[in-house]
Design a protein around this motif. Structure first.
Motif, PDB file in Angstrom:
ATOM      1  N   UNK A  41      18.472  17.546 -12.996  1.00  0.00           N
ATOM      2  CA  UNK A  41      18.114  16.109 -13.408  1.00  0.00           C
ATOM      3  C   UNK A  41      18.883  15.315 -13.657  1.00  0.00           C
ATOM      4  N   UNK A  42      20.133  15.270 -12.697  1.00  0.00           N
ATOM      5  CA  UNK A  42      21.028  14.248 -13.031  1.00  0.00           C
ATOM      6  C   UNK A  42      21.134  13.426 -11.630  1.00  0.00           C
ATOM      7  N   UNK A  43      21.998  12.444 -11.436  1.00  0.00           N
ATOM      8  CA  UNK A  43      22.082  11.701 -10.365  1.00  0.00           C
ATOM      9  C   UNK A  43      22.834  12.637  -9.379  1.00  0.00           C
ATOM     10  N   UNK A  44      23.401  13.577  -9.757  1.00  0.00           N
ATOM     11  CA  UNK A  44      24.291  14.662  -8.779  1.00  0.00           C
ATOM     12  C   UNK A  44      23.221  15.554  -8.071  1.00  0.00           C
ATOM     13  N   UNK A  45      22.133  15.563  -8.334  1.00  0.00           N
ATOM     14  CA  UNK A  45      21.017  16.857  -7.785  1.00  0.00           C
ATOM     15  C   UNK A  45      21.484  16.972  -6.289  1.00  0.00           C
ATOM     16  N   UNK A  46      21.781  16.064  -5.580  1.00  0.00           N
ATOM     17  CA  UNK A  46      22.120  16.541  -4.164  1.00  0.00           C
ATOM     18  C   UNK A  46      23.484  16.338  -3.650  1.00  0.00           C
ATOM     19  N   UNK A  47      24.433  16.117  -4.815  1.00  0.00           N
ATOM     20  CA  UNK A  47      25.679  16.129  -4.600  1.00  0.00           C
ATOM     21  C   UNK A  47      26.346  17.275  -4.217  1.00  0.00           C
ATOM     22  N   UNK A  48      27.278  17.288  -3.393  1.00  0.00           N
ATOM     23  CA  UNK A  48      28.592  18.537  -3.121  1.00  0.00           C
ATOM     24  C   UNK A  48      29.238  18.773  -4.385  1.00  0.00           C
ATOM     25  N   UNK A  49      29.823  19.984  -4.339  1.00  0.00           N
ATOM     26  CA  UNK A  49      30.580  20.189  -5.481  1.00  0.00           C
ATOM     27  C   UNK A  49      31.806  19.418  -5.544  1.00  0.00           C
ATOM     28  N   UNK A  50      32.452  18.940  -4.546  1.00  0.00           N
ATOM     29  CA  UNK A  50      33.539  18.024  -4.315  1.00  0.00           C
ATOM     30  C   UNK A  50      33.233  16.793  -4.892  1.00  0.00           C
ATOM     31  N   UNK A  51      31.844  16.073  -4.569  1.00  0.00           N
ATOM     32  CA  UNK A  51      31.471  14.811  -5.124  1.00  0.00           C
ATOM     33  C   UNK A  51      31.301  15.085  -6.513  1.00  0.00           C
ATOM     34  N   UNK A  52      30.807  16.082  -7.139  1.00  0.00           N
ATOM     35  CA  UNK A  52      30.719  16.231  -8.576  1.00  0.00           C
ATOM     36  C   UNK A  52      32.225  16.317  -9.244  1.00  0.00           C
ATOM     37  N   UNK A  53      33.008  17.026  -8.783  1.00  0.00           N
ATOM     38  CA  UNK A  53      34.572  17.066  -9.290  1.00  0.00           C
ATOM     39  C   UNK A  53      35.001  15.363  -9.405  1.00  0.00           C
ATOM     40  N   UNK A  54      34.848  14.720  -8.282  1.00  0.00           N
ATOM     41  CA  UNK A  54      35.208  13.164  -8.162  1.00  0.00           C
ATOM     42  C   UNK A  54      34.588  12.314  -9.150  1.00  0.00           C
ATOM     43  N   UNK A  55      33.335  12.431  -9.350  1.00  0.00           N
ATOM     44  CA  UNK A  55      32.643  11.447  -9.835  1.00  0.00           C
ATOM     45  C   UNK A  55      31.959  11.698 -11.237  1.00  0.00           C
ATOM     46  N   UNK A  56      31.821  13.151 -11.406  1.00  0.00           N
ATOM     47  CA  UNK A  56      30.921  13.573 -12.682  1.00  0.00           C
ATOM     48  C   UNK A  56      31.760  13.365 -13.948  1.00  0.00           C
ATOM     49  N   UNK A  57      31.156  13.496 -15.389  1.00  0.00           N
ATOM     50  CA  UNK A  57      32.001  13.656 -16.307  1.00  0.00           C
ATOM     51  C   UNK A  57      31.372  14.538 -17.258  1.00  0.00           C
ATOM     52  N   UNK A  58      32.136  14.616 -18.358  1.00  0.00           N
ATOM     53  CA  UNK A  58      31.399  15.561 -19.549  1.00  0.00           C
ATOM     54  C   UNK A  58      31.293  16.849 -18.975  1.00  0.00           C
TER      55      UNK A  58
END
Ligand code: MN
Length: 195
Positions: A41-58
């Motif tokens: 339920x986040x804006x990263x639902x369709x993101x790659x693992x690499x994109x989450x590492x680059x842009x997610x927080x917490x």
């Protein structure tokens, strides 16, 4: 959960099947389960693992980075590796004078890191190589660097086989480094399709 490119007992005696079974089956599996739960339920639902590492927080960053770091770590190990190619040795010589110079500096960083974390070999945008110790779920992508090789220095990585002897764990790490994988990552940079 991707499968490992070797059997769980293949890195013994440097890393036992019992360590691999906990490290992959419990620790890594939990990070991956958490990522899948948190990203839904986040804006990263369709993101790659690499994109989450680059842009997610917490919490999502922490779990995504730990999943990524472990996948990279387990892929940069292999039983009976070939020595690094002349091409890779030369690349390491540019920034660390020699292969041994690199290994010594990396090992020193692994012993010096207080508490839990990761030691990284990473390339900047000019392909200059850096050794970067990072605490907890640190990953070089957050500093704009491409991760090439990592060593897990959380206690769970070595406590079953080495108890408190981190130095022995670090020394034996060099016997199972998959240099071919490191070279592939350095050559592919941002285009890499591997972990
Ligand atoms: Mn670990």
């Amino acid at each position: 959960m991707p499968s490992l490119p070797y059997r769980q007992d293949a890195l013994s005696p440097y890393m036992s099947a019992e360590t691999l079974s906990y490290h992959v089956g419990k620790h890594l599996q939990t990070y991956i389960d958490n990522v899948n739960r948190l990203k839904k339920d986040s804006p990263f639902a369709d993101s790659s693992l690499r994109d989450m590492v680059k842009h997610a927080c917490g919490n999502l960053y922490n779990n995504a980075a730990q999943a990524y770091n472990h996948l990279l770590f387990f892929h940069n190990l292999c039983p009976l590796p070939d020595p690094p190619s002349p091409w890779l040795v030369q690349a390491l010589q540019v920034d660390f004078k020699s292969l041994d110079g690199f290994k010594n500096a990396f090992s020193e960083a692994a012993l010096a890191l207080f508490g839990s974390g990761w030691i990284w070999l990473a390339a900047d945008t000019t392909n200059k190589l850096h050794i970067i110790p990072m605490e907890n779920a640190g990953n070089p992508y957050t500093k704009g660097l491409t991760p090439l090789l990592t060593l897990d220095v959380w206690e769970h990585a070595y406590y079953i086989d080495y108890r408190n002897r981190r130095a022995d764990y670090v020394n034996n790490f060099w016997k199972i480094v998959n240099w071919e994988y490191v070279e592939r990552r350095l050559k592919q940079g941002e285009n890499l399709i591997y972990y």
